[in-house]
Design an enzyme around this catalytic site. Structure first.
Site, PDB file in Angstrom:
ATOM      1  N   HIS A 239       8.656  25.131  -5.191  1.00 57.56           N
ATOM      2  CA  HIS A 239       9.213  24.576  -6.432  1.00 57.56           C
ATOM      3  C   HIS A 239       9.427  25.716  -7.422  1.00 57.56           C
ATOM      4  O   HIS A 239       8.651  26.662  -7.472  1.00 57.56           O
ATOM      5  CB  HIS A 239       8.234  23.556  -7.049  1.00 57.56           C
TER       6      HIS A 239
ATOM      7  N   ASP B  30       9.530  15.749  -2.986  1.00 57.17           N
ATOM      8  CA  ASP B  30      10.381  15.262  -1.883  1.00 57.17           C
ATOM      9  C   ASP B  30       9.677  15.236  -0.540  1.00 57.17           C
ATOM     10  O   ASP B  30      10.238  14.719   0.437  1.00 57.17           O
ATOM     11  CB  ASP B  30      11.636  16.141  -1.784  1.00 57.17           C
TER      12      ASP B  30
HETATM   13  C1  SDX Z   1      13.339  19.138  -6.640  1.00 51.82           C
HETATM   14  O1  SDX Z   1      13.337  21.868 -10.731  1.00 51.82           O
HETATM   15  C2  SDX Z   1      12.836  20.657 -10.587  1.00 51.82           C
HETATM   16  O2  SDX Z   1      12.095  20.155 -11.410  1.00 51.82           O
HETATM   17  C3  SDX Z   1      13.336  19.914  -9.345  1.00 51.82           C
HETATM   18  C4  SDX Z   1      12.630  18.616  -9.010  1.00 51.82           C
HETATM   19  C5  SDX Z   1      12.896  17.523 -10.027  1.00 51.82           C
HETATM   20  O3  SDX Z   1      12.078  16.596 -10.140  1.00 51.82           O
HETATM   21  O4  SDX Z   1      14.014  17.540 -10.633  1.00 51.82           O
HETATM   22  O5  SDX Z   1      11.217  18.830  -8.937  1.00 51.82           O
HETATM   23  C6  SDX Z   1      13.115  18.067  -7.669  1.00 51.82           C
HETATM   24  O6  SDX Z   1      14.439  19.614  -6.524  1.00 51.82           O
HETATM   25  C7  SDX Z   1      12.174  19.620  -5.814  1.00 51.82           C
HETATM   26  C8  SDX Z   1      12.553  20.800  -4.837  1.00 51.82           C
HETATM   27  C9  SDX Z   1      13.213  20.219  -3.593  1.00 51.82           C
HETATM   28  N1  SDX Z   1      13.749  21.318  -2.730  1.00 51.82           N
HETATM   29  C10 SDX Z   1      13.177  21.624  -1.544  1.00 51.82           C
HETATM   30  O7  SDX Z   1      12.148  21.100  -1.114  1.00 51.82           O
HETATM   31  C11 SDX Z   1      13.949  22.666  -0.738  1.00 51.82           C
HETATM   32  C12 SDX Z   1      12.973  23.711  -0.154  1.00 51.82           C
HETATM   33  N2  SDX Z   1      12.438  24.507  -1.267  1.00 51.82           N
HETATM   34  C13 SDX Z   1      13.169  25.640  -1.660  1.00 51.82           C
HETATM   35  O8  SDX Z   1      14.398  25.945  -1.186  1.00 51.82           O
HETATM   36  C14 SDX Z   1      12.672  26.356  -2.907  1.00 51.82           C
HETATM   37  O9  SDX Z   1      11.300  26.356  -2.889  1.00 51.82           O
HETATM   38  C15 SDX Z   1      13.195  25.825  -4.216  1.00 51.82           C
HETATM   39  C16 SDX Z   1      14.676  25.742  -4.226  1.00 51.82           C
HETATM   40  C17 SDX Z   1      12.624  24.486  -4.504  1.00 51.82           C
HETATM   41  C18 SDX Z   1      12.728  26.787  -5.322  1.00 51.82           C
HETATM   42  O10 SDX Z   1      13.377  27.974  -5.114  1.00 51.82           O
HETATM   43  P1  SDX Z   1      13.134  29.269  -6.069  1.00 51.82           P
HETATM   44  O11 SDX Z   1      12.290  28.916  -7.226  1.00 51.82           O
HETATM   45  O12 SDX Z   1      14.467  29.878  -6.326  1.00 51.82           O
HETATM   46  O13 SDX Z   1      12.237  30.175  -5.171  1.00 51.82           O
HETATM   47  P2  SDX Z   1      12.792  31.210  -4.127  1.00 51.82           P
HETATM   48  O14 SDX Z   1      13.872  30.581  -3.298  1.00 51.82           O
HETATM   49  O15 SDX Z   1      13.106  32.479  -4.857  1.00 51.82           O
HETATM   50  O16 SDX Z   1      11.500  31.412  -3.198  1.00 51.82           O
HETATM   51  C19 SDX Z   1      10.473  32.373  -3.508  1.00 51.82           C
HETATM   52  C20 SDX Z   1       9.961  32.835  -2.150  1.00 51.82           C
HETATM   53  C21 SDX Z   1      11.068  33.401  -1.252  1.00 51.82           C
HETATM   54  O17 SDX Z   1      10.469  34.318  -0.346  1.00 51.82           O
HETATM   55  P3  SDX Z   1      10.529  35.909  -0.724  1.00 51.82           P
HETATM   56  O18 SDX Z   1      11.997  36.258  -0.939  1.00 51.82           O
HETATM   57  O19 SDX Z   1       9.677  36.079  -1.956  1.00 51.82           O
HETATM   58  O20 SDX Z   1       9.942  36.598   0.511  1.00 51.82           O
HETATM   59  O21 SDX Z   1       9.413  31.733  -1.433  1.00 51.82           O
HETATM   60  C22 SDX Z   1      10.183  31.502  -0.248  1.00 51.82           C
HETATM   61  C23 SDX Z   1      11.496  32.204  -0.438  1.00 51.82           C
HETATM   62  O22 SDX Z   1      12.067  32.581   0.814  1.00 51.82           O
HETATM   63  N3  SDX Z   1      10.352  30.050  -0.137  1.00 51.82           N
HETATM   64  C24 SDX Z   1      10.269  29.361   1.009  1.00 51.82           C
HETATM   65  C25 SDX Z   1      10.441  28.019   0.646  1.00 51.82           C
HETATM   66  N4  SDX Z   1      10.642  27.930  -0.683  1.00 51.82           N
HETATM   67  C26 SDX Z   1      10.577  29.191  -1.159  1.00 51.82           C
HETATM   68  N5  SDX Z   1      10.055  29.760   2.282  1.00 51.82           N
HETATM   69  C27 SDX Z   1      10.039  28.772   3.216  1.00 51.82           C
HETATM   70  N6  SDX Z   1      10.186  27.468   2.951  1.00 51.82           N
HETATM   71  C28 SDX Z   1      10.403  27.042   1.680  1.00 51.82           C
HETATM   72  N7  SDX Z   1      10.575  25.748   1.395  1.00 51.82           N
END
Ligand code: SDX
Length: 427
Positions: free
Chosen positions: A306, A363
């Site tokens: 998140h 989710d």
């Molecule tokens: C919602 O913002 C809100 O409030 C949203 C929400 C709401 O109520 O409105 O809460 C609802 O959208 C919840 C999120 C639902 N999405 C997912 O579940 C999709 C999977 N999660 C991600 O893609 C990710 O975690 C996000 C999009 C939710 C957040 O992305 P960020 O903040 O841009 O973080 P990032 O992509 O920069 O990740 C940081 C690190 C990275 O690794 P490094 O580059 O540091 O090595 O964490 C890793 C990412 O690769 N990472 C994951 C991961 N999520 C982040 N690795 C594997 N699996 C994951 N799910």
């Protein structure tokens, strides 16, 4: 003594006032930055940038706190009902019995949709994703309610608000009815808001709709948990579109499109698809955990991570507990629930996930309950939109009442500097 932030660029110092919120958050007010220094800030994804001051929802990502207008999400999920929470988010306080009755009466008055809208719905192929259909139908509401566009008086805003709260559940239910070749129907004024939503989605022609209180209670709680979440992607979209005075319906339509993405609300559908894939693949969660950590593999553990929560998403905790209760009450066995719990356990013990503070988000478990309630997977994100509607409305109303300026971010240009045009035979 108010706080000040100092910035130095090329040896010159600039001072900016620091805004302190009621929960002691600090924001550097850089309104004068470009005028004084010529510089702007740069923050892709707005990870460190506040777009507004808001009194609606507070969340603390480090502590896993979520409150709507000061009320803890745990209390609201247990003690309130969805329409009460909608009123709280939109108007700022929990309603009296009379206020709530009038609110619902006004909504019921608006819970029919122009018959011509059915022709627009008919134009979509059955295979169309319900989120795309719902976004289009919501935008089309403008054509049948032109008085709701550039409203500025509180009464006009109220009229637009009760219209969309009345019509949106009808349109959402119709996207499901259309996909399953069921007749388009309406609610029943003797039923509650959430009961009517369920009735419109699932009543069978020729059969009397029976209220199943466990189902309605589960749905009501899920809608409350999704109702608002401060300046997330779709809410920021609603505020941005609303800032041009395009009107509430157009702003909500844009918010639906933003929510659709698998990185945002679309994740609830992606989670179930992922869990099904793991189940079909033999349930080897370790293999999928490795894929999630492999930078060369586009696979992500959907429902994990998140932007703000670097601790447990409090909504995920409540939904996980509710999943056990609802499946138990309905006598539903769902093997993917055990796979989900296994994945969560592994991730919470895995250094990659621990280092990045990746926890289950709202989710991760919600789809398991939706499925137990008989909601098709392609409708999961529509359920998210139905829950988020009051939050989008509240945020749009706050932005308009605060007379906020049109949203228009700046950029740092990195393209070609000036060059002379060359005739085609000279290139
Ligand atoms: C919602 O913002 C809100 O409030 C949203 C929400 C709401 O109520 O409105 O809460 C609802 O959208 C919840 C999120 C639902 N999405 C997912 O579940 C999709 C999977 N999660 C991600 O893609 C990710 O975690 C996000 C999009 C939710 C957040 O992305 P960020 O903040 O841009 O973080 P990032 O992509 O920069 O990740 C940081 C690190 C990275 O690794 P490094 O580059 O540091 O090595 O964490 C890793 C990412 O690769 N990472 C994951 C991961 N999520 C982040 N690795 C594997 N699996 C994951 N799910």
């Amino acid at each position: 003594m108010s706080k000040v932030a100092t910035l130095e660029i090329d040896g010159k110092r600039y001072e900016f006032p620091v805004v302190e919120g009621t929960e002691n958050e600090l924001g550097i007010n850089i309104k004068s930055l470009r005028g004084e220094s010529g510089a702007i800030t740069l923050d892709p994804g707005f990870k460190n940038t506040g777009s507004c001051e808001s009194g609606i929802t507070f969340l603390d990502g480090e502590k896993g706190i979520l409150r709507y207008r000061g009320y803890a999400i745990e209390d609201l999920a247990e003690k309130a009902d969805f329409l009460e929470v909608a009123y709280l988010l939109i108007f700022g306080d929990l309603p009296s019995k009379e206020q709530l009755e009038k609110f619902y009466d006004d909504i019921k008055e608006q819970s029919t949709v122009d018959e011509e809208m059915k022709k627009i719905l008919d134009g979509f192929p059955k295979a169309a994703h319900p989120m795309g259909v719902l976004s289009s139908l919501t935008s089309a509401l403008v054509a049948f309610n032109p008085s709701c566009v550039d409203v500025s008086s509180e009464q006009d805003m109220y009229n637009a608000i009760v219209k969309i709260l009345g019509k949106f559940p009808v349109l959402a239910a119709w996207t499901l009815r259309k996909k399953h070749s069921l007749p388009l129907n309406y609610g029943d004024d003797s039923l509650g808001y959430v009961e009517n939503l369920h009735k419109m989605m699932f009543e069978k022609p020729g059969k009397k709709y029976e209220v199943n209180q466990s189902v309605i209670d589960a749905l009501d709680k899920l809608l409350i948990l999704h109702a608002d979440h401060e300046q997330n992607c779709s809410t920021s979209t609603v505020r941005m579109v609303g800032s041009s005075h395009a009107g509430l319906f157009a702003s909500i339509s844009a918010g639906i499109s933003a929510l659709w993405g698998p990185l945002h609300g679309g994740a609830n559908q992606a989670v179930i698809e992922m869990l099904e894939k793991i189940k079909e693949d033999g349930g080897d969660t370790k293999k999928f955990m490795a894929k999630a950590k492999d930078k060369d593999d586009p696979f992500r553990l959907m429902g994990f991570g998140h932007r703000v929560y670097k601790n447990f998403d409090p909504r995920a905790k409540i939904i996980k507990k509710s999943a056990d209760e609802v499946l138990g009450q309905l006598g539903v066995e769902d093997p993917v629930l055990d796979i989900a719990k296994g994945l969560e356990k592994e991730a919470l013990e895995d250094q990659y996930f621990v280092d990045r503070k990746l926890y289950p988000n709202v989710d991760f478990y919600s789809g398991i309950i939706y499925r137990a309630l008989g909601i098709p997977v392609e409708m999961f994100t529509v359920m998210f939109a139905l829950g988020r509607l009051p939050g989008w409305i509240a945020q749009w109303r706050e932005m308009r009442l605060n007379k906020e300026p049109i949203g228009r971010p700046r950029q740092i240009y990195t393209g070609h500097t000036h060059r002379e045009f060359q005739a085609v035979d000279k290139r």
